[in-house]
Design a protein around this motif. Structure first.
Motif, PDB file in Angstrom:
ATOM      1  N   PHE B  99       0.838  -1.202   0.000  1.00  0.00           N
ATOM      2  CA  PHE B  99       0.000   0.000   0.000  1.00  0.00           C
ATOM      3  C   PHE B  99       0.876   1.256   0.000  1.00  0.00           C
ATOM      4  N   THR B 102       2.685   1.610  -3.287  1.00  0.00           N
ATOM      5  CA  THR B 102       1.727   2.041  -4.317  1.00  0.00           C
ATOM      6  C   THR B 102       1.464   3.542  -4.229  1.00  0.00           C
ATOM      7  N   LEU B 103       1.337   4.056  -3.011  1.00  0.00           N
ATOM      8  CA  LEU B 103       1.130   5.502  -2.848  1.00  0.00           C
ATOM      9  C   LEU B 103       2.311   6.279  -3.422  1.00  0.00           C
ATOM     10  N   LEU B 106       2.193   6.119  -7.250  1.00  0.00           N
ATOM     11  CA  LEU B 106       1.147   7.002  -7.787  1.00  0.00           C
ATOM     12  C   LEU B 106       1.605   8.455  -7.733  1.00  0.00           C
ATOM     13  N   GLN B 109       4.037   8.981 -10.587  1.00  0.00           N
ATOM     14  CA  GLN B 109       3.347   9.085 -11.883  1.00  0.00           C
ATOM     15  C   GLN B 109       2.631  10.434 -12.026  1.00  0.00           C
ATOM     16  N   CYS B 120      -0.147  -0.108 -14.294  1.00  0.00           N
ATOM     17  CA  CYS B 120       0.234   0.299 -12.933  1.00  0.00           C
ATOM     18  C   CYS B 120      -1.014   0.724 -12.157  1.00  0.00           C
ATOM     19  N   LEU B 121      -1.938   1.396 -12.859  1.00  0.00           N
ATOM     20  CA  LEU B 121      -3.176   1.820 -12.200  1.00  0.00           C
ATOM     21  C   LEU B 121      -4.029   0.598 -11.823  1.00  0.00           C
ATOM     22  N   SER B 123      -2.835  -2.325 -11.088  1.00  0.00           N
ATOM     23  CA  SER B 123      -2.172  -2.901  -9.923  1.00  0.00           C
ATOM     24  C   SER B 123      -2.489  -2.085  -8.664  1.00  0.00           C
ATOM     25  N   ALA B 124      -2.513  -0.766  -8.817  1.00  0.00           N
ATOM     26  CA  ALA B 124      -2.826   0.096  -7.667  1.00  0.00           C
ATOM     27  C   ALA B 124      -4.234  -0.204  -7.160  1.00  0.00           C
ATOM     28  N   VAL B 127      -4.165  -3.347  -5.184  1.00  0.00           N
ATOM     29  CA  VAL B 127      -3.543  -3.170  -3.861  1.00  0.00           C
ATOM     30  C   VAL B 127      -4.517  -2.471  -2.907  1.00  0.00           C
ATOM     31  N   PHE B 128      -5.253  -1.500  -3.430  1.00  0.00           N
ATOM     32  CA  PHE B 128      -6.250  -0.831  -2.581  1.00  0.00           C
ATOM     33  C   PHE B 128      -7.331  -1.833  -2.158  1.00  0.00           C
TER      34      PHE B 128
END
Lengths: 228, 141
Positions: B99, B102-103, B106, B109, B120-121, B123-124, B127-128
């Motif tokens: 998490f 990922t933050l 993001l 990016q 990647c989005l 995957s994000a 993860v969320f």
């Protein structure tokens, strides 16, 4: 039995991931990037630089010269078969690439310049293969230079130098020099291929036809010269 | 529904979500290793992200770390679903780390590269989703 079930599930997923990743890697890897350095040359000499694939010191019996356009779909279709021919015939075949970007292809000239910029960092053939392989992607892109820079990065080039070289007079002169030679020879379309100085008929511009033309040239052992 | 059953359902869901992430990360790892650039259907934004220096750590594709992380989450969720108590802690620890990473990605990016990669989005988002599961899963007493 239930005690071992999670181990079995996790193990199975690990094996499937490794196997599928390996298969995907084998299917997608770029064969051109694995070409040994000693078999890939760009003979330097200002605008007379010629892009040659094949051992420079080999007893070559056949030379294949392609006038190509990186945005031309038939050229892209022939790219990998020609690479395969080079691998199959090894030292007996030399491949030469010359630019002939067609005016009706919006990004063809920029692609030619990108390959020349890569050539100035000794990566012409890698960029050549990448441009053909990715043709369907960049040919529709609004800003091809961003993609070409990304390709340069993937090939390990110095990107700042690559961008400058794309604008350089040296790169432009190289492309123009090839174009002028094409016009002199009467080339009007792409791909136009010469095998030992004889133009290959368009009916033979396919993997089997090219192989037949090369075999015939090897049997005839015609001397090589003027189109190089 | 009792707590134990609810917990098993959540861990099973987490295992399924992590499988999707594992496939995504494996695909991106192979793309990075082969030099294949057909990702994102030619979107320049994707090239900007995947070709950037942030896409690798010490020469290793970031996606490879993602593959390991998703596999870890899948393994811990599976063991947790089979009532292995220790796996629950590892599950939460791994998801928490993912998490935070990922933050950071993001942020890179959005504010550094000014470009987003759709893989990647995706995957994000996964993860969320895993993070939500990690929060929702009842703790053992």
């Amino acid at each position: 039995m239930k005690r071992y079930l999670p181990f079995f599930i996790v193990g199975t997923v690990a094996l499937v991931t490794i196997a599928s990743g390996t298969m995907l890697y084998r299917a997608k890897r770029l064969p051109a990037l694995a070409i040994p350095e000693n078999s890939t040359t760009s003979a330097m000499g200002g605008t007379e630089m010629v892009h040659v694939r094949g051992r420079a010191d080999a007893p070559v019996t056949v030379t294949l010269v392609e006038f190509g356009d990186f945005q031309c779909p038939p050229c892209a279709n022939l790219s990998e078969p020609i690479n395969q021919l080079e691998r199959d015939y090894r030292s007996r075949l030399r491949i030469i690439f010359r630019h002939f970007p067609l005016p009706n292809h919006q990004h063809a000239r920029e692609a030619a310049l990108a390959s020349e910029a890569a050539s100035l960092q000794n990566r012409f053939w890698e960029m050549h293969d990448l441009l053909y392989r990715e043709q369907s992607v960049w040919s529709k892109a609004p800003d091809v230079r961003v993609l070409f820079s990304a390709y340069a990065g993937m090939l390990g080039l110095n990107i700042d130098r690559f961008r400058k070289d794309m604008e350089s007079e040296q790169a432009k002169a190289r492309v123009t020099s090839d174009e002028q030679q094409a016009i002199t020879l009467g080339v009007r379309t792409t791909p136009t291929i010469f095998v030992n100085n004889h133009e290959v008929s368009h009916a033979y511009l396919n993997p089997a036809g090219l192989r037949g033309s090369i075999d015939a040239a090897m049997r005839a052992r015609t001397p090589v010269s003027s189109t190089q | 529904m009792n707590t134990s059953r609810f917990r098993i359902i959540l861990y099973t869901l987490a295992a399924i979500v992590s499988l999707a992430g594992l496939a995504d990360a494996t695909y991106l790892t192979v793309q990075a290793l082969t030099g294949e650039t057909l990702v994102c259907g030619g979107s320049p934004d994707c090239f900007r992200v995947l070709g950037s220096s942030y896409a690798r750590i010490a020469g290793i594709p970031m996606a490879a770390f993602g593959t390991l992380a998703y596999f870890g989450v899948f393994s811990f969720a599976t063991f947790a679903a089979f009532r292995y108590a220790r796996a629950r802690a590892f599950f939460k620890l791994t998801v928490g780390t993912m998490f935070l990473v990922t933050l950071w990605l993001l942020y890179v990016q959005a504010f550094v590269l000014h470009a987003f990669c759709r893989y990647c989005l995706f995957s994000a988002a996964l993860v969320f989703g895993l993070s939500a599961i990690a929060v929702l899963v009842p703790s053992s007493r």
